[in-house]
Design an enzyme around this catalytic site. Structure first.
Site, PDB file in Angstrom:
ATOM      1  N   TYR A  52       0.834  -1.219   0.000  1.00 32.75           N
ATOM      2  CA  TYR A  52       0.000   0.000   0.000  1.00 32.75           C
ATOM      3  C   TYR A  52       0.862   1.259   0.000  1.00 32.75           C
ATOM      4  O   TYR A  52       0.467   2.290  -0.542  1.00 32.75           O
ATOM      5  CB  TYR A  52      -1.001  -0.025   1.169  1.00 32.75           C
ATOM      6  CG  TYR A  52      -2.045  -1.096   0.945  1.00 32.75           C
ATOM      7  CD1 TYR A  52      -1.954  -2.332   1.580  1.00 32.75           C
ATOM      8  CD2 TYR A  52      -3.071  -0.904   0.006  1.00 32.75           C
ATOM      9  CE1 TYR A  52      -2.877  -3.342   1.315  1.00 32.75           C
ATOM     10  CE2 TYR A  52      -3.993  -1.910  -0.251  1.00 32.75           C
ATOM     11  CZ  TYR A  52      -3.884  -3.133   0.389  1.00 32.75           C
ATOM     12  OH  TYR A  52      -4.781  -4.140   0.106  1.00 32.75           O
ATOM     13  N   VAL A  89      -9.773   3.346  -3.734  1.00 34.04           N
ATOM     14  CA  VAL A  89      -9.042   3.844  -2.556  1.00 34.04           C
ATOM     15  C   VAL A  89      -8.098   4.982  -2.964  1.00 34.04           C
ATOM     16  O   VAL A  89      -7.374   5.508  -2.127  1.00 34.04           O
ATOM     17  CB  VAL A  89      -8.264   2.692  -1.871  1.00 34.04           C
ATOM     18  CG1 VAL A  89      -9.254   1.674  -1.300  1.00 34.04           C
ATOM     19  CG2 VAL A  89      -7.272   2.012  -2.812  1.00 34.04           C
ATOM     20  N   HIS A 105     -14.419   1.086   0.493  1.00 35.37           N
ATOM     21  CA  HIS A 105     -13.354   0.080   0.638  1.00 35.37           C
ATOM     22  C   HIS A 105     -12.108   0.680   1.280  1.00 35.37           C
ATOM     23  O   HIS A 105     -11.038   0.076   1.235  1.00 35.37           O
ATOM     24  CB  HIS A 105     -12.997  -0.518  -0.730  1.00 35.37           C
ATOM     25  CG  HIS A 105     -14.079  -1.418  -1.256  1.00 35.37           C
ATOM     26  ND1 HIS A 105     -14.098  -1.867  -2.564  1.00 35.37           N
ATOM     27  CD2 HIS A 105     -15.177  -1.939  -0.672  1.00 35.37           C
ATOM     28  CE1 HIS A 105     -15.164  -2.638  -2.740  1.00 35.37           C
ATOM     29  NE2 HIS A 105     -15.842  -2.691  -1.618  1.00 35.37           N
ATOM     30  N   GLY A 171     -17.782   2.285 -14.202  1.00 33.12           N
ATOM     31  CA  GLY A 171     -16.421   1.722 -14.169  1.00 33.12           C
ATOM     32  C   GLY A 171     -16.233   0.623 -13.147  1.00 33.12           C
ATOM     33  O   GLY A 171     -15.195   0.550 -12.489  1.00 33.12           O
ATOM     34  N   THR A 172     -17.239  -0.239 -13.023  1.00 34.00           N
ATOM     35  CA  THR A 172     -17.089  -1.361 -12.092  1.00 34.00           C
ATOM     36  C   THR A 172     -17.584  -2.643 -12.747  1.00 34.00           C
ATOM     37  O   THR A 172     -18.550  -2.656 -13.492  1.00 34.00           O
ATOM     38  CB  THR A 172     -17.847  -1.108 -10.770  1.00 34.00           C
ATOM     39  OG1 THR A 172     -17.668  -2.232  -9.888  1.00 34.00           O
ATOM     40  CG2 THR A 172     -19.325  -0.868 -10.984  1.00 34.00           C
ATOM     41  N   ASN A 197     -20.083   2.080 -18.502  1.00 33.40           N
ATOM     42  CA  ASN A 197     -18.935   1.192 -18.381  1.00 33.40           C
ATOM     43  C   ASN A 197     -18.369   0.823 -19.751  1.00 33.40           C
ATOM     44  O   ASN A 197     -19.068   0.886 -20.766  1.00 33.40           O
ATOM     45  CB  ASN A 197     -19.355  -0.087 -17.618  1.00 33.40           C
ATOM     46  CG  ASN A 197     -18.194  -0.752 -16.920  1.00 33.40           C
ATOM     47  OD1 ASN A 197     -17.456  -0.109 -16.179  1.00 33.40           O
ATOM     48  ND2 ASN A 197     -17.994  -2.035 -17.203  1.00 33.40           N
ATOM     49  N   LEU A 198     -17.092   0.407 -19.731  1.00 34.82           N
ATOM     50  CA  LEU A 198     -16.459  -0.022 -20.985  1.00 34.82           C
ATOM     51  C   LEU A 198     -17.103  -1.314 -21.482  1.00 34.82           C
ATOM     52  O   LEU A 198     -17.301  -1.535 -22.661  1.00 34.82           O
ATOM     53  CB  LEU A 198     -14.960  -0.237 -20.734  1.00 34.82           C
ATOM     54  CG  LEU A 198     -14.042  -0.243 -21.941  1.00 34.82           C
ATOM     55  CD1 LEU A 198     -14.182   1.043 -22.739  1.00 34.82           C
ATOM     56  CD2 LEU A 198     -12.577  -0.398 -21.489  1.00 34.82           C
ATOM     57  N   ALA A 215     -14.909   6.109 -19.770  1.00 36.93           N
ATOM     58  CA  ALA A 215     -15.464   7.027 -18.761  1.00 36.93           C
ATOM     59  C   ALA A 215     -15.250   8.498 -19.115  1.00 36.93           C
ATOM     60  O   ALA A 215     -16.150   9.329 -18.936  1.00 36.93           O
ATOM     61  CB  ALA A 215     -14.837   6.716 -17.405  1.00 36.93           C
TER      62      ALA A 215
HETATM   63  N1  APR Z   1     -13.929   3.554 -18.823  1.00 36.27           N
HETATM   64  C1  APR Z   1     -14.998   2.919 -18.280  1.00 36.27           C
HETATM   65  N2  APR Z   1     -14.937   1.679 -17.742  1.00 36.27           N
HETATM   66  C2  APR Z   1     -13.732   1.067 -17.751  1.00 36.27           C
HETATM   67  C3  APR Z   1     -12.578   1.666 -18.302  1.00 36.27           C
HETATM   68  C4  APR Z   1     -12.713   2.959 -18.855  1.00 36.27           C
HETATM   69  N3  APR Z   1     -11.675   3.603 -19.407  1.00 36.27           N
HETATM   70  N4  APR Z   1     -11.538   0.792 -18.168  1.00 36.27           N
HETATM   71  C5  APR Z   1     -12.031  -0.309 -17.548  1.00 36.27           C
HETATM   72  N5  APR Z   1     -13.354  -0.144 -17.313  1.00 36.27           N
HETATM   73  C6  APR Z   1     -14.264  -1.075 -16.642  1.00 36.27           C
HETATM   74  C7  APR Z   1     -14.006  -2.524 -16.945  1.00 36.27           C
HETATM   75  O1  APR Z   1     -14.774  -2.922 -18.077  1.00 36.27           O
HETATM   76  C8  APR Z   1     -14.506  -3.211 -15.664  1.00 36.27           C
HETATM   77  O2  APR Z   1     -15.890  -3.526 -15.769  1.00 36.27           O
HETATM   78  O3  APR Z   1     -14.033  -0.929 -15.251  1.00 36.27           O
HETATM   79  C9  APR Z   1     -14.316  -2.159 -14.589  1.00 36.27           C
HETATM   80  C10 APR Z   1     -13.166  -2.461 -13.660  1.00 36.27           C
HETATM   81  O4  APR Z   1     -13.491  -3.640 -12.953  1.00 36.27           O
HETATM   82  P1  APR Z   1     -12.534  -4.124 -11.771  1.00 36.27           P
HETATM   83  O5  APR Z   1     -11.111  -4.095 -12.221  1.00 36.27           O
HETATM   84  O6  APR Z   1     -13.114  -5.402 -11.249  1.00 36.27           O
HETATM   85  O7  APR Z   1     -12.666  -2.983 -10.659  1.00 36.27           O
HETATM   86  P2  APR Z   1     -13.845  -2.789  -9.618  1.00 36.27           P
HETATM   87  O8  APR Z   1     -15.155  -3.188 -10.186  1.00 36.27           O
HETATM   88  O9  APR Z   1     -13.707  -1.411  -9.075  1.00 36.27           O
HETATM   89  O10 APR Z   1     -13.452  -3.825  -8.444  1.00 36.27           O
HETATM   90  C11 APR Z   1     -14.276  -3.812  -7.302  1.00 36.27           C
HETATM   91  O11 APR Z   1     -12.841  -5.388  -6.214  1.00 36.27           O
HETATM   92  O12 APR Z   1     -10.776  -6.173  -5.672  1.00 36.27           O
HETATM   93  C12 APR Z   1     -11.824  -5.422  -5.216  1.00 36.27           C
HETATM   94  O13 APR Z   1     -11.579  -3.743  -3.607  1.00 36.27           O
HETATM   95  C13 APR Z   1     -11.381  -4.006  -4.958  1.00 36.27           C
HETATM   96  O14 APR Z   1     -12.744  -2.029  -5.097  1.00 36.27           O
HETATM   97  C14 APR Z   1     -12.315  -3.179  -5.824  1.00 36.27           C
HETATM   98  C15 APR Z   1     -13.471  -4.134  -6.083  1.00 36.27           C
END
Ligand code: APR
Length: 232
Positions: A52, A89, A105, A171-172, A197-198, A215
């Site tokens: 971290y 974070v 988180h 973006g998740t 989202n992408l 995004a």
């Molecule tokens: N614009 C929009 N969306 C995007 C882009 C972009 N430029 N790049 C990637 N993405 C999307 C991907 O398609 C994916 O669906 O962002 C998402 C990222 O997914 P993860 O990497 O799984 O991240 P997240 O969903 O935030 O993870 C959730 O998992 O490991 C734990 O604590 C960690 O907070 C995190 C949680």
């Protein structure tokens, strides 16, 4: 018109911060159990603190992008009718001007006390095994919610989801709960649910509107259209 927004790593991707899953994801190189679980922490505190430390001290070289700024503007325009929840974070929402960010988180720029989870303090340096809680003197730990731990602000989040008109998740990958279930709660309580989202899942029953794209392109546009809509 109340709006709740949830962001994930994808909103910070175009700022250069790695997402967690997909190609070159953070979890592709660092085993989750070693650096993102309480067991991993108590097995090797120095390794986890250093992990971290690397993320924290690297933050200043990444800049907020247009999507972060668009959400900060939305907060300015909507005030208390707007709530931003992030799974991230990093500090890019804050550096874009967002004032009220619920880091469910945890947050890299804070540490917490190993003994009392309410002892949370700002910290932007390198945490060591000697870093102490300034309130009670116990050892510090990263203020990160690890797998198996309970996310933060859940009461406030649940209340907001049950009382919002719009819920937007950005973006998740929607694979980690409870965040992945927020859309169901919001929809069940009558909110309109939008995904920016992408990658999208057009068959997701809890999502009313899917907008696919990067995004920095789709978030500013969506925010502008939302502001125009509520000003009519
Ligand atoms: N614009 C929009 N969306 C995007 C882009 C972009 N430029 N790049 C990637 N993405 C999307 C991907 O398609 C994916 O669906 O962002 C998402 C990222 O997914 P993860 O990497 O799984 O991240 P997240 O969903 O935030 O993870 C959730 O998992 O490991 C734990 O604590 C960690 O907070 C995190 C949680």
């Amino acid at each position: 018109m109340k709006l709740v927004v949830l962001t994930g790593a994808g909103i910070s991707a175009e700022s250069g911060l790695r997402t967690f899953r997909g190609n070159d994801g953070l979890w592709e190189n660092e085993p989750i159990e070693a650096v993102a679980t309480p067991e991993g922490y108590f097995k090797d505190k120095k390794r986890v603190k250093d992990f971290y430390n690397g993320l924290r001290t690297g933050l200043p070289k990444f800049k907020p992008n247009a999507a972060h700024f668009a959400l900060a503007k939305l907060e300015e325009e909507l005030g208390n009718d707007f709530l931003l929840i992030t799974q991230n974070v990093d500090d890019l929402h804050e550096r874009a001007g967002s004032k009220r960010v619920l880091h469910m988180h945890g947050y890299l720029n804070q540490l917490r006390c190993e003994k009392n989870e309410n002892h949370i303090f700002d910290f932007t340096g390198e945490e060591t095994l000697e870093t102490k809680c300034p309130i009670c003197g116990a050892m510090s730990r990263p203020h990160i919610v690890w797998f198996g731990e309970i996310p933060l602000f859940m009461d406030q989040i649940e209340y907001a989801l049950q009382n919002t008109d719009e819920f937007v998740y950005i973006g998740t990958s929607s694979v980690v709960y409870p965040a992945a279930g927020f859309k169901q709660v919001a929809k069940h309580c009558g909110a309109h649910v939008t995904c920016l989202n992408l990658e999208i899942n057009p068959n997701d029953p809890a999502t009313d509107t899917n907008i696919q794209g990067k995004a920095t392109e789709i978030v500013p546009r969506w925010c502008e259209e939302f502001l125009q809509k509520i000003k009519k």
